[in-house]
Design an enzyme around this catalytic site. Sequence first.
Site, PDB file in Angstrom:
ATOM      1  N   TRP A   1       0.657  -0.981  -0.119  1.00 14.56           N
ATOM      2  CA  TRP A   1       0.176   0.197   0.083  1.00 14.56           C
ATOM      3  C   TRP A   1       0.982   1.356   0.024  1.00 14.56           C
ATOM      4  O   TRP A   1       0.295   2.424  -0.032  1.00 14.56           O
ATOM      5  CB  TRP A   1      -0.869   0.235   1.341  1.00 14.56           C
ATOM      6  CG  TRP A   1      -0.206  -0.456   2.351  1.00 14.56           C
ATOM      7  CD1 TRP A   1      -0.174  -1.671   3.044  1.00 14.56           C
ATOM      8  CD2 TRP A   1       0.617   0.364   3.248  1.00 14.56           C
ATOM      9  NE1 TRP A   1       0.720  -1.702   4.050  1.00 14.56           N
ATOM     10  CE2 TRP A   1       1.230  -0.403   4.304  1.00 14.56           C
ATOM     11  CE3 TRP A   1       1.131   1.696   3.410  1.00 14.56           C
ATOM     12  CZ2 TRP A   1       1.980  -0.107   5.235  1.00 14.56           C
ATOM     13  CZ3 TRP A   1       1.964   1.938   4.271  1.00 14.56           C
ATOM     14  CH2 TRP A   1       2.506   1.203   5.379  1.00 14.56           C
ATOM     15  N   ASN A   2       2.057   1.190   0.296  1.00 17.15           N
ATOM     16  CA  ASN A   2       3.039   2.397   0.359  1.00 17.15           C
ATOM     17  C   ASN A   2       3.381   3.152  -0.683  1.00 17.15           C
ATOM     18  O   ASN A   2       3.783   4.341  -0.489  1.00 17.15           O
ATOM     19  CB  ASN A   2       4.130   2.145   1.371  1.00 17.15           C
ATOM     20  CG  ASN A   2       4.989   1.196   0.759  1.00 17.15           C
ATOM     21  OD1 ASN A   2       4.786   0.357  -0.053  1.00 17.15           O
ATOM     22  ND2 ASN A   2       6.227   1.374   1.122  1.00 17.15           N
TER      23      ASN A   2
ATOM     24  N   LYS B   1      -2.029  -8.115  -7.905  1.00 13.23           N
ATOM     25  CA  LYS B   1      -2.957  -7.815  -6.683  1.00 13.23           C
ATOM     26  C   LYS B   1      -2.638  -6.600  -5.944  1.00 13.23           C
ATOM     27  O   LYS B   1      -1.214  -6.688  -5.543  1.00 13.23           O
ATOM     28  CB  LYS B   1      -2.784  -9.032  -5.766  1.00 13.23           C
ATOM     29  CG  LYS B   1      -3.932  -9.151  -4.947  1.00 13.23           C
ATOM     30  CD  LYS B   1      -3.839 -10.030  -3.885  1.00 13.23           C
ATOM     31  CE  LYS B   1      -3.263  -9.672  -2.438  1.00 13.23           C
ATOM     32  NZ  LYS B   1      -3.929  -8.633  -1.891  1.00 13.23           N
TER      33      LYS B   1
ATOM     34  N   GLY C   1       6.811  -6.226  -0.055  1.00 14.30           N
ATOM     35  CA  GLY C   1       5.649  -6.477   1.232  1.00 14.30           C
ATOM     36  C   GLY C   1       6.681  -6.551   2.237  1.00 14.30           C
ATOM     37  O   GLY C   1       8.001  -6.386   2.129  1.00 14.30           O
ATOM     38  N   GLY C   2       6.236  -7.252   3.196  1.00 10.84           N
ATOM     39  CA  GLY C   2       6.961  -7.538   4.367  1.00 10.84           C
ATOM     40  C   GLY C   2       7.499  -8.942   4.501  1.00 10.84           C
ATOM     41  O   GLY C   2       7.341  -9.773   3.705  1.00 10.84           O
TER      42      GLY C   2
ATOM     43  N   GLU D   1      11.016  -7.539  -2.965  1.00 11.36           N
ATOM     44  CA  GLU D   1      11.580  -6.420  -2.532  1.00 11.36           C
ATOM     45  C   GLU D   1      11.036  -6.172  -1.031  1.00 11.36           C
ATOM     46  O   GLU D   1       9.806  -5.734  -0.955  1.00 11.36           O
ATOM     47  CB  GLU D   1      11.046  -5.220  -3.529  1.00 11.36           C
ATOM     48  CG  GLU D   1      11.773  -4.082  -3.728  1.00 11.36           C
ATOM     49  CD  GLU D   1      11.216  -2.986  -2.428  1.00 11.36           C
ATOM     50  OE1 GLU D   1      11.885  -3.129  -1.558  1.00 11.36           O
ATOM     51  OE2 GLU D   1      10.334  -2.292  -2.962  1.00 11.36           O
ATOM     52  N   LEU D   2      11.603  -6.430  -0.111  1.00 15.36           N
ATOM     53  CA  LEU D   2      11.033  -6.236   1.225  1.00 15.36           C
ATOM     54  C   LEU D   2      11.636  -5.163   2.054  1.00 15.36           C
ATOM     55  O   LEU D   2      12.043  -4.179   1.211  1.00 15.36           O
ATOM     56  CB  LEU D   2      11.359  -7.695   1.995  1.00 15.36           C
ATOM     57  CG  LEU D   2      11.413  -8.979   1.429  1.00 15.36           C
ATOM     58  CD1 LEU D   2      11.747 -10.138   2.017  1.00 15.36           C
ATOM     59  CD2 LEU D   2       9.726  -9.026   0.669  1.00 15.36           C
TER      60      LEU D   2
ATOM     61  N   CYS E   1      10.254   1.648   2.398  1.00 13.99           N
ATOM     62  CA  CYS E   1      11.364   0.534   2.356  1.00 13.99           C
ATOM     63  C   CYS E   1      12.546   1.023   2.768  1.00 13.99           C
ATOM     64  O   CYS E   1      13.556   0.125   3.206  1.00 13.99           O
ATOM     65  CB  CYS E   1      11.249  -0.351   1.425  1.00 13.99           C
ATOM     66  SG  CYS E   1      11.279   0.190  -0.248  1.00 13.99           S
TER      67      CYS E   1
ATOM     68  N   GLU F   1      12.046  -3.278  11.731  1.00 11.73           N
ATOM     69  CA  GLU F   1      11.655  -2.264  10.651  1.00 11.73           C
ATOM     70  C   GLU F   1      10.031  -1.379  11.268  1.00 11.73           C
ATOM     71  O   GLU F   1       9.135  -2.298  11.177  1.00 11.73           O
ATOM     72  CB  GLU F   1      11.206  -3.071   9.302  1.00 11.73           C
ATOM     73  CG  GLU F   1      10.817  -1.759   8.287  1.00 11.73           C
ATOM     74  CD  GLU F   1      10.388  -2.327   7.100  1.00 11.73           C
ATOM     75  OE1 GLU F   1       9.732  -3.213   6.819  1.00 11.73           O
ATOM     76  OE2 GLU F   1      10.761  -1.751   5.911  1.00 11.73           O
TER      77      GLU F   1
HETATM   78  O1  TXE Z   1       2.375  -5.967   4.077  1.00 17.41           O
HETATM   79  P1  TXE Z   1       2.061  -7.706   3.577  1.00 17.41           P
HETATM   80  P2  TXE Z   1       1.757  -5.226   5.330  1.00 17.41           P
HETATM   81  C1  TXE Z   1       6.639  -4.149   5.725  1.00 17.41           C
HETATM   82  C2  TXE Z   1       6.497  -3.107   6.713  1.00 17.41           C
HETATM   83  C3  TXE Z   1       5.155  -3.252   7.220  1.00 17.41           C
HETATM   84  C4  TXE Z   1       4.946  -4.872   7.180  1.00 17.41           C
HETATM   85  C5  TXE Z   1       3.676  -5.358   6.942  1.00 17.41           C
HETATM   86  O2  TXE Z   1       7.438  -3.320   7.888  1.00 17.41           O
HETATM   87  O3  TXE Z   1       4.901  -2.795   8.463  1.00 17.41           O
HETATM   88  O4  TXE Z   1       5.507  -5.036   5.724  1.00 17.41           O
HETATM   89  O5  TXE Z   1       2.920  -4.693   6.044  1.00 17.41           O
HETATM   90  C6  TXE Z   1      -0.296  -9.805   0.347  1.00 17.41           C
HETATM   91  N1  TXE Z   1       0.164 -14.795  -0.209  1.00 17.41           N
HETATM   92  N2  TXE Z   1       6.466  -3.618   4.336  1.00 17.41           N
HETATM   93  O6  TXE Z   1       0.931  -5.971   6.223  1.00 17.41           O
HETATM   94  O7  TXE Z   1       1.265  -8.255   4.517  1.00 17.41           O
HETATM   95  C7  TXE Z   1      -1.040  -8.766   0.677  1.00 17.41           C
HETATM   96  O8  TXE Z   1      -2.490  -8.834   0.711  1.00 17.41           O
HETATM   97  C8  TXE Z   1       0.378 -13.815  -1.167  1.00 17.41           C
HETATM   98  C9  TXE Z   1       7.449  -3.262   3.551  1.00 17.41           C
HETATM   99  O9  TXE Z   1       0.870  -4.293   4.474  1.00 17.41           O
HETATM  100  O10 TXE Z   1       3.573  -8.082   3.207  1.00 17.41           O
HETATM  101  C10 TXE Z   1      -0.528  -7.453   0.153  1.00 17.41           C
HETATM  102  O11 TXE Z   1      -1.179  -7.262  -1.093  1.00 17.41           O
HETATM  103  N3  TXE Z   1       0.305 -12.625  -0.850  1.00 17.41           N
HETATM  104  C11 TXE Z   1       7.233  -3.116   2.079  1.00 17.41           C
HETATM  105  C12 TXE Z   1       1.015  -7.737   0.092  1.00 17.41           C
HETATM  106  O12 TXE Z   1       1.114  -9.344   0.313  1.00 17.41           O
HETATM  107  C13 TXE Z   1      -0.077 -12.273   0.482  1.00 17.41           C
HETATM  108  C14 TXE Z   1       5.858  -2.337   1.962  1.00 17.41           C
HETATM  109  C15 TXE Z   1       1.860  -6.964   1.134  1.00 17.41           C
HETATM  110  O13 TXE Z   1       1.279  -7.503   2.394  1.00 17.41           O
HETATM  111  C16 TXE Z   1       0.022 -13.243   1.323  1.00 17.41           C
HETATM  112  C17 TXE Z   1       5.042  -2.692   2.850  1.00 17.41           C
HETATM  113  C18 TXE Z   1      -0.130 -14.634   0.839  1.00 17.41           C
HETATM  114  N4  TXE Z   1      -0.239 -15.439   1.906  1.00 17.41           N
HETATM  115  C19 TXE Z   1       4.917  -3.126   4.073  1.00 17.41           C
HETATM  116  N5  TXE Z   1      -0.526 -12.532   2.605  1.00 17.41           N
HETATM  117  C20 TXE Z   1       8.274  -2.601   1.346  1.00 17.41           C
HETATM  118  N6  TXE Z   1       9.066  -3.276   0.740  1.00 17.41           N
HETATM  119  O14 TXE Z   1       8.080  -1.372   0.779  1.00 17.41           O
HETATM  120  C21 TXE Z   1      -0.607 -11.435   2.360  1.00 17.41           C
HETATM  121  N7  TXE Z   1      -0.280 -11.149   0.968  1.00 17.41           N
END
Ligand code: TXE
Length: 493
Positions: free
Chosen positions: A153-154, A177, A230-231, A252-253, A286, A385
Site C-alpha cells: 500500500w505504500n 494484486k 511487502g513484508g 522487494e522487502l 522500504c 522495521e
Molecule cells: O504487508 P504484507 P503489510 C513491511 C512493513 C510493514 C510490514 C507489513 O514493515 O509494517 O511489511 O505490511 C499480500 N500470499 N512492508 O501487512 O502483509 C497482501 O495482501 C500472497 C515493507 O501491508 O507483506 C498485500 O497485497 N500474498 C514494504 C501484500 O502481500 C499475500 C511495503 C503485502 O502485504 C499473502 C509494505 C499470501 N499468503 C510493507 N499474505 C516495502 N518493501 O516497501 C498477504 N499477501
Amino acid sequence: MSVTDYQLYINGEFCDASDGSRFDSINPSTGEVWATAPAATEQDVDRAVKAAHHAMFEGEWSKMTATQRGHLLFKLADAVAEVAQDLGSIETTDSGKLAAETRGQSAYVADYYRYYGGMADKIQGDVLPIDKPDMHVYTRREPIGVVAAIVPWNAEMFLTATKVGPALAAGCAVVIKASEIAPAPILEFAKVVDQVGFPPGVINLITGFGEPCGRILTSHKQVSKVAFTGGADTARHVIANTANNFAPVSLELGGKSPLVIFDDADLEGAVNGAVAGNFGASGQSCVAGSRVIVQAGVYDRFIEMVTERAQAIRLGDPLDDDTQMGPLATQVQYDRCISVVAASASEGATIHTGGKRPDGFETGWYFEPTVIACPDQTITSTRVELFGPVMSVLKFENEEDAIGLANDTEFGLGAGIFTNNLARAHRVSEKIHSGIVWVNTYRAISPIAPFGGFGNSGYGREAGVDAIHEFTRTKTVWINTSPEPMANPFVMR
Ligand code: TXE
C-alpha cells in the site's frame, strides 16, 4: 461523504467478485470508509491468470512484435502522465501518503513505462563462440510467462510500474494484486489501462486479501514468475506458495537502512538526508534511513538540528499542499510505533522529540516525527522495521566502528553516507552490505537504476536493465551446420 465502489479488471473487462463480496477502504486521515473494492475469489483469480495465459500464448499479444509492445508502453506512459494528478490524489486518500509525493510519483511513473517501452525491442540473446566444430549456438531471451505481481500500500503506482514495465517489455502478461489496505489506486489505474488498447488479458488488476487471493495467485500452476513487494513474513508464505508452481520469485522487502554521517560532512545536507530518509512518506518507505549513525564530533549538533527540524514539520491533511507529513496508513502501523518507542525508552534510549499522537489530531493515525538517541543496537527501534516516522540515532568514533554498526542488521536494502572525503565515500560504499548506497543524497530513484536488496530485504532487482532478467528466461539453441548427418553415438570414430 459518498463512497466509491470499485471493480476488478479481468480480461479487459470491469467486473465484481464472482460472489459479490466487497471490503472497505479507509481514509487514514479521517479513519472513515471512503471506497469499497471487490474481494477477488478463487474463481476470479483463476479467470485472471487464465486470461493472462491466453493473451501471452495464443492471443494478439503473443503475435505482436517487440516494437509494437514498446509502442503500447509509450501510450500507457502518456495516459498515466495525463491523469497523474488524479491518480496521486486517489493514492493519497487511500493510503494517507502526502499528495505532493503521490502526485509527483505518479507523474514520474510515466517515465518508467517510457523507459521500458524503449527497451522492449532491445532485449536480445547472444551467438556463442562454441567449442565444437560445425555448430551454431545462440541464446534467446524469451518472456518468462504469466507474472503474478503483489504490491503493498505504500507506493502502489510506483511499485506497479516497476513490475508491469519490464514484464510487458519482455512480452509477459500480468495479474496484479493490490494491497487490501489501499486497493483504490490499482483499480483507478485499470481505467487508464483500459483506454490504452492492450489486447484483453495482458494486464489484469485485482484486489483481495492475502488469504485466499494472494495465496491462490502466487501458487497458480499457470503463473511462471512472482514479483512481490511487502513484508518479510508474508514473503516467506509467498516462497512456500511457489513450491506448487516453481515460479521464480523476486522480493522487494523492507529494511533498517543505515545513514552514516561523518564529521567532515556538510551537516545541513546530512540533516536534510536524515529528514528525507525518516519523515518523508511518514517513514513508511522500504528505504527509510532509520538508523542514523553519526560521528562523535558532530553528534550533539546533529541531534540539536534534527530535533528542531522534526518539531517544525507541519502535520495535516495529506491532500493539503501546505502539509509536510500526513498520517500513518493503518492503526496497526500506529500501534507499532507507539509500542516500539515505549519499549526503546524503557531499554535506555532517550526520546528527544515525538513518540506520540500529536496534539490537535484526535482522528486519523497521526504520529509525531520522532528522534530517539540510542546507546547501542540492542535497542528495539534500531533492530525492527517500524514503517513510521521514527529516527534512531547512534554515535560512532571511527570509520571502522561506523561500518560495523551499519552492517549489524539482518537487512540490506539502502544505505546513506554523508562525507566530503571522496576516497572515504568509495571505501565505505564498498564495505556496506546493501543493494543501494547514496552518497551525500538519499532516497533518489530512477527507472535507469537497479533497486533491491540483500538478506531480509529480499532478492532480485527492479528497474534498470537488471529487471528485464527477472521477466525473461534464456533458451539455448544448438544447430548442427555440418553437411553430414548426425553421427551414430555408438560408433566410435
Ligand atoms: O504487508 P504484507 P503489510 C513491511 C512493513 C510493514 C510490514 C507489513 O514493515 O509494517 O511489511 O505490511 C499480500 N500470499 N512492508 O501487512 O502483509 C497482501 O495482501 C500472497 C515493507 O501491508 O507483506 C498485500 O497485497 N500474498 C514494504 C501484500 O502481500 C499475500 C511495503 C503485502 O502485504 C499473502 C509494505 C499470501 N499468503 C510493507 N499474505 C516495502 N518493501 O516497501 C498477504 N499477501
